[in-house]
Enzyme design. Sequence first.
Site, PDB file in Angstrom:
ATOM      1  CG  HIS A 257      -1.979  -1.043   1.174  1.00 26.00           C
ATOM      2  ND1 HIS A 257      -3.328  -0.759   1.136  1.00 26.00           N
ATOM      3  CD2 HIS A 257      -1.901  -2.405   1.159  1.00 26.00           C
ATOM      4  CE1 HIS A 257      -4.025  -1.881   1.099  1.00 26.00           C
ATOM      5  NE2 HIS A 257      -3.173  -2.899   1.111  1.00 26.00           N
TER       6      HIS A 257
ATOM      7  CG  ASN B  19       0.962 -12.756   4.364  1.00 28.10           C
ATOM      8  OD1 ASN B  19       0.194 -13.672   4.118  1.00 28.10           O
ATOM      9  ND2 ASN B  19       2.265 -12.886   4.253  1.00 28.10           N
TER      10      ASN B  19
ATOM     11  N   GLY C 127       1.500 -21.067  -0.853  1.00 30.06           N
ATOM     12  CA  GLY C 127       2.831 -21.573  -0.578  1.00 30.06           C
ATOM     13  C   GLY C 127       3.903 -20.509  -0.581  1.00 30.06           C
TER      14      GLY C 127
ATOM     15  CG  ASP D 184      -4.275 -10.076  -1.522  1.00 31.84           C
ATOM     16  OD1 ASP D 184      -5.012  -9.120  -1.821  1.00 31.84           O
ATOM     17  OD2 ASP D 184      -3.162  -9.928  -0.974  1.00 31.84           O
TER      18      ASP D 184
END
Length: 388
Positions: free
Chosen positions: A143, A221, A251, A277
């Site tokens: 971001h 994450n 993975g 995502d």
Amino acid sequence: MSDRFALTGARIFDGDRWHEGHALVVRDGRVEAIVPSGALASDIRAVETGGGMLAPGFVDIQVNGGGGVMLNDHPDVASIETICRAHVPFGTTALLPTLITDTPQITAAAIAAGEAATLQKVPGFLGLHLEGPHLSVARKGAHDPALIRPMTDADQALLMEARRKLPVLLTTIAPESVEPARVAALAKAGVVVSLGHSDTGYATAQAFAEAGASVVTHLFNAMSQIGNREPGLAGAAIDIGALSAGLIADGIHVHPATIRIALDAKQGPGRIVLVTDAMATIGTDMTSFTLNGRMIYRKDGSLRLADGTLAGADLDMISAIRFIHQVVGVELSEALRMASLYPAQAVGQAHRLGRFAHGTAADVVALSDGLDVKRVWIDGTSVFQAGV
């Protein structure tokens, strides 16, 4: 005249259990019943599916793009249609197009596009996910830090008004940029609040869950990690039962062993749900694209900024299911729930999505025994058939 037919020739997973030798009866875009194949009325049109399995269509609550399009670059109905259509061949029948942190003008345009897509009943459009801009710069990931900012009264009002016109509105926020009282107001208004891109600790995450936050964005994450004296947001997502958590099972984002540990430890009723995502690359052969003016490169199964920072995922939902089942070792029924029932529950849509029961949407994916997508229906309409 009503449209009534039966899908036959495959074992059926209804979101809870398997049915052998049965047929899925659909009437006017809704599931009517699951009945023994030998008990089908003679006036019902039979659609032979050729073996394999039928499962509820997949629900993806974090989809940034697809078909060469990013919602950020083109926040309009045409882009929403393109993104939804791009994910259909991978079994996704309902998704939340996701806007990554951007300007107030782009955010407003995305909301307007979502409202128009709702009125136009775009197939596969479930609502919007606004990932930012109210995040933590310390955990910004891909971001743009220049666009991250605290939530204001005007921002809160915009979200609450948007929720009135959208079936689902999910927003990812960080406690560093939003007060608990705002979360409480948003949750009361029906906005699904997710915690993410945050360096917050366990106690603060717990307070925000008590205020009404119910989801955590892409577990492990862009968040504080589990430590011996501070569980962080990752630990809070696993330990606090009120929280569901998205997981990018490719993975690359999370190690398979870490996924197994999280699944074994997760406290309910919240669940770990699969998200892609996904970015613009899905359904294309493109090797790069831009986000907020920065180039993102597609290589070796991942998407990264020039400095190596992960930027979304080059992942579709059936690939996530294969990974969670074949590599992580999750039983197939549970893997399918993680892609359908659990995300539907996380955004309050399990009454109509993620399972087959009388009156639920006839969103169906036909899979081979090797977990290839053969055919897809949305609201009882065939929208994809492999090889056609």
